[in-house]
Design a protein around this motif. Structure first.
Motif, short mmCIF file in Angstrom:
data_model
loop_
_atom_site.label_atom_id
_atom_site.label_comp_id
_atom_site.label_asym_id
_atom_site.label_seq_id
_atom_site.Cartn_x
_atom_site.Cartn_y
_atom_site.Cartn_z
N HIS A 82 0.83 -1.20 0.00
CA HIS A 82 0.00 0.00 0.00
C HIS A 82 0.87 1.27 0.00
N VAL A 83 1.90 1.28 0.85
CA VAL A 83 2.77 2.45 0.94
C VAL A 83 3.41 2.73 -0.41
N GLU A 84 3.86 1.71 -1.08
CA GLU A 84 4.52 1.86 -2.37
C GLU A 84 3.58 2.46 -3.41
N GLY A 85 2.36 1.93 -3.50
CA GLY A 85 1.42 2.41 -4.51
C GLY A 85 0.92 3.81 -4.23
N VAL A 86 0.61 4.11 -2.96
CA VAL A 86 0.06 5.42 -2.63
C VAL A 86 1.13 6.49 -2.73
N ARG A 87 2.38 6.16 -2.39
CA ARG A 87 3.44 7.15 -2.54
C ARG A 87 3.55 7.59 -4.00
N LYS A 88 3.40 6.64 -4.90
CA LYS A 88 3.46 6.98 -6.32
C LYS A 88 2.28 7.88 -6.70
N SER A 89 1.10 7.60 -6.12
CA SER A 89 -0.09 8.38 -6.42
C SER A 89 -0.04 9.78 -5.81
N ILE A 90 0.40 9.87 -4.55
CA ILE A 90 0.38 11.14 -3.83
C ILE A 90 1.58 12.01 -4.19
N ASP A 91 2.78 11.39 -4.20
CA ASP A 91 4.02 12.15 -4.39
C ASP A 91 4.61 12.01 -5.79
N GLY A 92 4.12 11.05 -6.56
CA GLY A 92 4.67 10.82 -7.89
C GLY A 92 6.04 10.16 -7.86
N VAL A 93 6.40 9.53 -6.73
CA VAL A 93 7.72 8.92 -6.56
C VAL A 93 7.56 7.43 -6.33
N ALA A 94 8.37 6.61 -6.98
CA ALA A 94 8.29 5.17 -6.82
C ALA A 94 9.06 4.72 -5.58
N GLY A 95 8.71 3.53 -5.07
CA GLY A 95 9.45 2.93 -3.97
C GLY A 95 8.91 3.32 -2.61
N VAL A 96 9.53 2.75 -1.57
CA VAL A 96 9.16 2.98 -0.18
C VAL A 96 10.34 3.66 0.52
N LEU A 166 -12.33 -1.55 9.72
CA LEU A 166 -12.19 -0.09 9.67
C LEU A 166 -12.10 0.37 8.22
N ASN A 167 -12.91 1.36 7.87
CA ASN A 167 -12.78 2.07 6.60
C ASN A 167 -12.33 3.49 6.91
N ASP A 168 -11.08 3.80 6.56
CA ASP A 168 -10.52 5.12 6.79
C ASP A 168 -10.75 5.96 5.52
N TRP A 169 -11.94 6.58 5.44
CA TRP A 169 -12.30 7.34 4.25
C TRP A 169 -11.29 8.45 4.00
N SER A 170 -11.01 8.73 2.73
CA SER A 170 -9.93 9.67 2.38
C SER A 170 -10.33 10.56 1.21
N ALA A 171 -10.12 11.87 1.39
CA ALA A 171 -10.28 12.82 0.29
C ALA A 171 -8.89 13.06 -0.29
N ARG A 172 -8.56 12.35 -1.35
CA ARG A 172 -7.17 12.28 -1.80
C ARG A 172 -6.64 13.62 -2.32
N ASP A 173 -7.48 14.39 -2.99
CA ASP A 173 -6.99 15.67 -3.50
C ASP A 173 -6.70 16.63 -2.35
N LEU A 174 -7.53 16.63 -1.30
CA LEU A 174 -7.23 17.45 -0.13
C LEU A 174 -5.96 16.94 0.55
N GLN A 175 -5.84 15.63 0.63
CA GLN A 175 -4.67 15.03 1.28
C GLN A 175 -3.37 15.38 0.55
N ARG A 176 -3.40 15.36 -0.78
CA ARG A 176 -2.18 15.69 -1.54
C ARG A 176 -1.67 17.09 -1.19
N ARG A 177 -2.59 18.05 -1.13
CA ARG A 177 -2.19 19.41 -0.80
C ARG A 177 -1.64 19.47 0.62
N GLU A 178 -2.33 18.85 1.55
CA GLU A 178 -1.92 18.93 2.96
C GLU A 178 -0.56 18.28 3.20
N MET A 179 -0.29 17.16 2.56
CA MET A 179 0.95 16.42 2.80
C MET A 179 2.18 17.21 2.36
N LYS A 180 2.01 18.18 1.46
CA LYS A 180 3.14 18.99 1.02
C LYS A 180 3.64 19.92 2.12
#
Length: 332
Positions: A82-96, A166-180
């Protein structure tokens, strides 16, 4: 199997045990927190007594709620895939990142927006990329003689009262901005979490743990009846006992605390977006039905509601760079 739940029935909220197709309520004034404060052994005895009373209502006649109102929610990221795939989606970077392997990482999310199976989950304002996260959560209970601090993994194992979905609902576009901003997610996460359909007590899983303490139970998620992802809980990087122990270091875990496993491999859309290089499958939309199933626990299901329309962000005003206070005259 001992299942602990909360439900609405005949205009009121009750807590108690689910056995077969029936719900057995605790006496007035007692709730799920009462059981967590009592500990697992006392709870198992009370379950036998309550179910043996024969005073029940049909499960089909109640509306299940979140099985507890958590004191805190710590949500880990314990699945490498999961970490590997989401990092690519959120940060555009491959790997963990190497730091992921050094110790479990978690964030605190909002215990006040927890809901149960069957509830409608609205799309938060400003969100176009609504997502789900398929997880299992451990619920902490009392262990006599322990204050929940600086636990070893063996001690932490005894503090695990039970497990829920547990379902941890996520607003990914809001999350992308916040994580920066390098602080972690906030409005991308705090609008909703689903727990349920009940807590299954930890004794039911005791014989399933492998030699390293992992639970090889199945996890799966569907959207509108179509399977999106599936995995095994045993693919976590750490067993739950080590997550609880880590959370307690120089801190404390208390009855009513919830600790999420993090999303299993292929258990959310963002991970698949990172792997596919595009938003396929599409983000959730109003009317979509998300169903998660975990072996030995059960299923939770929620429908996506309407989007809330509102101003969600106000830009910061520019500030002067002067470090010298202006002179102040009193007029005296």
């Amino acid at each position: 199997m001992v299942k602990i739940a909360r439900w609405n029935y005949d205009g009121g909220t009750q807590s108690g045990f689910v056995d077969g197709g029936s719900c057995y309520a605790l006496p007035t004034g007692q709730g799920v927190q009462t059981l967590l404060d009592a500990g697992l052994e006392e709870t198992l005895g009370l379950a036998r007594q309550t179910i043996g009373s024969g005073l029940a209502v049909p499960l089909a006649d109640v509306q299940l709620l979140a099985p507890l109102l958590p004191a805190t929610i710590r949500d880990f990221v314990a699945f490498e895939e999961h970490v590997e795939g989401v990092r690519k989606s959120i940060d555009g970077v491959a790997g963990v990142v190497p730091e992921w392997y050094e110790a479990p990482t978690f964030y605190f999310t909002n215990p006040h927006t927890v809901t149960g199976t069957g509830k409608v989950i609205g799309i938060p304002a400003g969100c176009e990329d609504l997502d789900f996260e398929t997880e299992v959560a451990a619920v902490v209970g009392r262990v006599p003689g322990s204050d929940g601090r600086n636990l070893t993994a063996a001690e932490a194992h005894r503090h695990i009262f039970g497990y829920t979905v547990l379902n941890d609902w996520s607003a990914r576009d809001l999350q992308r901005r916040e994580m920066k901003v390098s602080l972690g997610p906030c409005k991308g996460k705090d609008f909703a979490s689903t727990l349920g359909p009940w807590i299954v007590t930890a004794d039911e899983f005791e014989d399933l743990h492998d030699a390293e303490g992992f639970l090889p139970v199945s996890m799966a998620v569907e959207v509108n009846g179509e399977t999106i992802g599936q995995d095994l809980l045993s693919n976590m990087g750490w067993p739950f006992a080590e997550l609880v122990a880590y959370a307690s270091q120089d801190s404390v875990v208390r009855p009513g605390d919830v600790l999420g496993s993090g999303t299993c491999g292929s258990g959310c859309l963002a991970e698949l977006w990172g792997r596919n290089g595009s938003k396929t499958p599409l983000p959730l939309k109003t009317g979509d039905v998300v169903r998660m199933t975990v072996g030995g626990i059960g299923s939770i299901e929620n429908t996506v509601g309407e989007r809330r329309e509102a101003v969600t962000r106000v830009p910061a005003r520019p500030r002067p760079r002067s470090r010298v206070a202006a002179a102040v005259t009193s007029g005296v």
